[in-house]
Design a protein around this motif. Structure first.
Motif, PDB file in Angstrom:
ATOM      1  N   CYS A 167       0.837  -1.196   0.240  1.00 54.39           N
ATOM      2  CA  CYS A 167       0.106   0.160   0.031  1.00 54.39           C
ATOM      3  C   CYS A 167       0.807   1.304  -0.167  1.00 54.39           C
ATOM      4  CB  CYS A 167      -0.938  -0.090   1.209  1.00 54.39           C
ATOM      5  SG  CYS A 167      -2.311  -1.132   1.106  1.00 54.39           S
TER       6      CYS A 167
ATOM      7  N   VAL B 170       3.925   0.694  -3.467  1.00 53.12           N
ATOM      8  CA  VAL B 170       3.432   0.692  -4.692  1.00 53.12           C
ATOM      9  C   VAL B 170       2.251   1.469  -4.873  1.00 53.12           C
ATOM     10  CG1 VAL B 170       2.656  -1.229  -6.308  1.00 53.12           C
ATOM     11  CG2 VAL B 170       4.371  -1.875  -4.378  1.00 53.12           C
ATOM     12  N   LEU B 171       1.465   1.262  -4.050  1.00 50.17           N
ATOM     13  CA  LEU B 171       0.114   2.073  -4.397  1.00 50.17           C
ATOM     14  C   LEU B 171       0.090   3.597  -4.005  1.00 50.17           C
ATOM     15  CD1 LEU B 171      -2.513  -0.902  -3.573  1.00 50.17           C
ATOM     16  CD2 LEU B 171      -1.509  -0.345  -5.647  1.00 50.17           C
ATOM     17  N   GLY B 172       0.878   3.884  -3.014  1.00 42.71           N
ATOM     18  CA  GLY B 172       0.934   5.271  -2.727  1.00 42.71           C
ATOM     19  C   GLY B 172      -0.045   5.716  -1.758  1.00 42.71           C
ATOM     20  N   LEU B 173      -0.509   4.741  -0.901  1.00 42.91           N
ATOM     21  CA  LEU B 173      -1.475   4.891   0.122  1.00 42.91           C
ATOM     22  C   LEU B 173      -1.231   5.304   1.393  1.00 42.91           C
ATOM     23  CD1 LEU B 173      -4.108   1.902  -0.791  1.00 42.91           C
ATOM     24  CD2 LEU B 173      -4.562   4.407  -1.281  1.00 42.91           C
TER      25      LEU B 173
END
Lengths: 378, 399
Positions: B393, B396-399
């Protein structure tokens, strides 16, 4: 071991990316779907000019090369933008059958027309009770003089409404479900005795139910040896499976990206919903699904392009279809769920991506069918 | 795009096969086949054979004794090792502390510690986790207070795998309480013979003391045993945690286990006159697992290919840990399901070296539950699978 694209593949990817970026916004796609044909003949001509319609064909037929990996590169980009033009029915399925089964004369007559964008094809294999078994063929063709007389009923003929020619699997001997005795005829779609009931599928793609009542077909319209078409039907369908799986990989990436972006902007209880761990881990799982789907489709495409035995290729394709189907359920449903109410409306592209991948899950055999086929071929 | 091995790679595969066929000791192989637990001597004997061949540390830089293999060669090696059931060298020295020493240690520390790790003369264990610091590792409380040329270490470390065999332990300790928790940690190497160290076994669900709790009571550690700078230990430890991602997914072993499972199922009666492989429910689970492992294998190959052209394995490789450990655990479930009634007897002692009593059940069936229980650890250790999802998260996903 090399997972990188060749220069040609890179260029192909770039050219599709540029096209969809400029010409395939969600609104443009909506307009195309609402049009009479449900796809853009103008774009189809552009595909021909850009050389994309040559991608599934071998170099000896003046194609791009015919590698499954090439097809994968193209279809993934189509998937991200939900391109609706009938690429798979005309080039991969119809063109594939002509390429696999056709005589030199038939290939040189028809393949250039496909690549030039002047011929639309549809492949009629499924029947009301066949489910996904390509050998379950009840439609019949009987030779009378120089003509085959065809009777039968085909369903879910993709691109059926606009096809100039239909490639039809018919039984020329044996009983329903016999592997032997299946032939492929290329039938003019406007022949007397053909009744087409046209409709739209859940994903906006057009299809037809086609009934044949004493349709006369000249003997030179048989593709390949009489009664021996099943292996080619399976092989061509397997390539179509890799194509739509690659399309799904692109679409699933879009679904993941849109969901992650939405979660960063959508606020509830005063904070972006993407900060909630209950949602974060589910998005991580969506990412995992996307990566596994991508990996197994690469595996299948590379195996189709290799010289492993035919059974290994079939197993590889079934493994991919089975696994991608699971990813489709998971990523598709989660994307809609995390978008909340807006996710179930017709307004948002997410729902349309969801519908397209859901259609792909069923096309050419769902996960259960391919898991069983994978196990059977072990 | 292709995954075919080159002629050189095929030759290498042949060499590895021949070496393992000739040199992997028969008695150890028999133990593995019969699910007998390997003891310290088995590991050391085998690692020394690998050492003499020059193959014990494929991931080390060549200058310290590594093989200089490509990613593909490492993959081939792991596959061939799995095929014969050869255990990988114990990770704590070879894969965990050694990279920290050769990356951040002084020249003197490298000379002092690396050769003995390579030759398996010294057995290392890890001293990261604490009873109250699991996934939140940086909250560790073991203290090291400087006193002249020594640190005085007090506290408790836990989950020290095979710590009962260890000669040395590498520890994260708190050297500054006044700063952010990550900034007050140092990395110490501690001789297990130092007075004040007590090792207590922890019995796991499989009845074995595979892990330990280690207590430090005013243990004096020379300052020269500190790696790098004081209070920089967290930086070094993080590198260690992300350093070793080769074979993290355990794909070669899972592939072999699947092959064996299929044979086993074919030879296991279904009670209805056929074999378990005829049972559509079981056959389906087997097929789905094969497909999952196939997807995982290609996910790993993609990572390896990226590494081999110079890209670092990114946080994407967290998926290999999650999916790989889940596949291993699911295989344990399937083995237990095949064993059926025979999985129930709990007789860990009959899978110990030297057991000469009358065994319960048939070949290893009673071990299936032991493996099932033991391997629940896989989704917990090495950064739990929930932590891996956090990494995906964030990174990779920038959350």
């Amino acid at each position: 071991m090399d997972f990188s694209y060749s220069d040609e593949q890179q260029m192909l990817q770039d050219s599709v990316q540029k096209f969809v970026h400029r010409h395939y916004s969600f609104d443009m796609r909506r307009d195309i779907l609402a049009s009479d044909k449900g796809f853009s003949t103008e774009y189809w001509q552009l595909f021909a000019e850009l050389g994309w319609l040559t991608v599934p064909f071998k170099a000896e037929d003046d194609g791009f090369g015919g590698l499954a990996v090439d097809l994968m590169v193209l279809m993934e980009e189509f998937g991200k933008a939900m391109v609706v033009e009938p690429f798979v029915p005309t080039t991969v399925l119809g063109g594939g059958l002509i390429s696999e089964l056709g005589s030199a004369q038939q290939r040189s007559e028809w393949l250039p027309q496909i690549m030039a964008g002047s011929l639309q094809l549809a492949c009629a294999t499924a029947e009301p009770d066949s489910r996904y078994n390509l050998a379950s063929v009840g439609s019949s063709a009987v030779l009378q003089g120089d003509n085959w007389i065809v009777n039968g009923h085909k369903i879910l003929v993709l691109n059926g409404p606009d096809a100039d020619q239909l490639l039809v699997s018919v039984r020329t001997s044996g009983a329903v479900r016999d592997a032997d005795g299946i032939s492929v005829l290329m039938i003019d779609a406007n022949s007397p005795g053909i009744h087409r009931k046209n409709y739209t599928n859940m994903d906006g793609h057009r299809a037809a139910e086609v009934k044949f009542a004493n349709v006369g077909v000249p003997n030179d319209r048989v593709l390949g040896a009489i009664g021996k078409a099943l292996p080619a039907l399976e092989q061509v369908t397997d390539r179509a499976i890799v194509a739509v799986c690659a399309e799904a990989v692109g679409a699933l990436d879009s679904l993941l990206n849109k969901t992650v972006e939405y979660s960063k902007t959508r606020k509830q209880f005063g904070t972006a919903i993407g900060t909630f761990q209950a949602l974060q881990h589910r998005m991580a799982d969506m990412f995992i699904e996307c990566q596994l789907a991508r990996s197994i489709v690469m595996m299948a495409a590379m195996r189709l392009d290799s010289d492993v035995p035919a059974t290994d290729k079939m197993r590889a394709v079934s493994a991919a279809k089975s696994r991608v189907g699971k990813a489709i359920r998971k990523v598709g449903q989660e994307a809609v769920q995390m978008h909340g109410g807006i996710g179930i409306t017709d307004e948002l592209d997410v729902g349309h991506l969801f519908k397209r991948v859901t259609a792909i899950e069923t096309l050419f055999g769902n996960s259960d069918h391919h898991t069983a086929r994978f196990a059977r071929l072990a | 795009m292709n995954v075919a091995f080159t002629a050189e790679e095929l030759k290498f595969q042949q060499d590895v096969r021949e070496f393992l066929e000739n040199e992997f000791p028969r008695d150890i192989r028999a133990k593995v086949d019969n699910r007998i637990r390997l003891d310290k001597d088995d590991y050391i004997r085998w690692q020394k054979i690998l050492y003499r061949k020059g193959w014990v540390a494929p991931n080390w830089p060549v200058e310290y004794g590594g093989t200089g293999w490509t990613a593909v060669q490492k993959y081939i090696f792991a596959e061939e090792m799995a095929r014969v059931g050869a255990p990988e060298p114990v990770a704590f020295g070879m894969k965990m502390v050694a990279p920290v020493i050769y990356t951040y240690g002084s020249e003197e520390q490298k000379k002092r510690f690396l050769p003995d790790i390579l030759e398996s003369n010294v057995w290392w264990c890890q001293g990261y986790s604490e009873p109250n610091a699991g996934s939140d590792l940086a909250s560790l409380k073991t203290t090291a207070v400087r006193q002249g040329d020594h640190y005085i270490v007090n506290g408790t470390k836990t989950w020290n795998t095979l710590g009962q065999y260890a000669d040395w332990i590498f520890c994260l300790v708190r050297t500054d309480n006044t700063v952010k928790k990550q900034e007050g940690i140092s990395f110490l190497l501690i001789d297990m013979k130092t007075p004040g160290i007590k090792v207590s076994p922890i019995y796991l669900l499989d009845g074995q003391p595979e892990v330990n709790e280690i207590h430090f009571d005013n243990v004096r550690v020379p300052v020269e045993n500190r790696i790098g700078e004081e209070n920089q230990g967290w930086t070094y430890a993080k590198v260690l945690l992300t350093h070793e991602r080769t074979n993290i997914a355990g794909v070669p072993r899972s592939k072999i286990r699947l092959e064996k499972l299929r044979k086993l199922a074919a030879n296991t009666p279904d009670g209805e006159g056929g074999s378990l492989l005829d049972d559509p429910v079981f056959a389906r689970k087997l097929a789905e697992t094969e497909i999952q492992v196939l997807a995982l294998e290609y996910a790993e190959l993609r990572t390896l290919a990226a590494v081999s052209v110079g890209n670092a394995p990114g946080p994407e490789s967290s998926i290999l840990k999650v999916v790989g450990t889940e596949a291993t655990q699911y295989l344990d479930e399937l083995y237990m399901e095949v064993a059926a009634w025979h999985s129930l007897p709990f007789v860990p002692e009959q899978f110990e070296s030297g057991f000469d009593g009358e065994p319960v059940g048939s070949a290893g069936a009673a071990a299936t539950a032991l493996h099932y229980f033991n391997n629940r650890k896989q989704s917990i250790y090495g950064g739990s699978n929930e932590i891996q999802r956090n990494i995906i998260c964030k990174a990779v996903l920038g959350l």
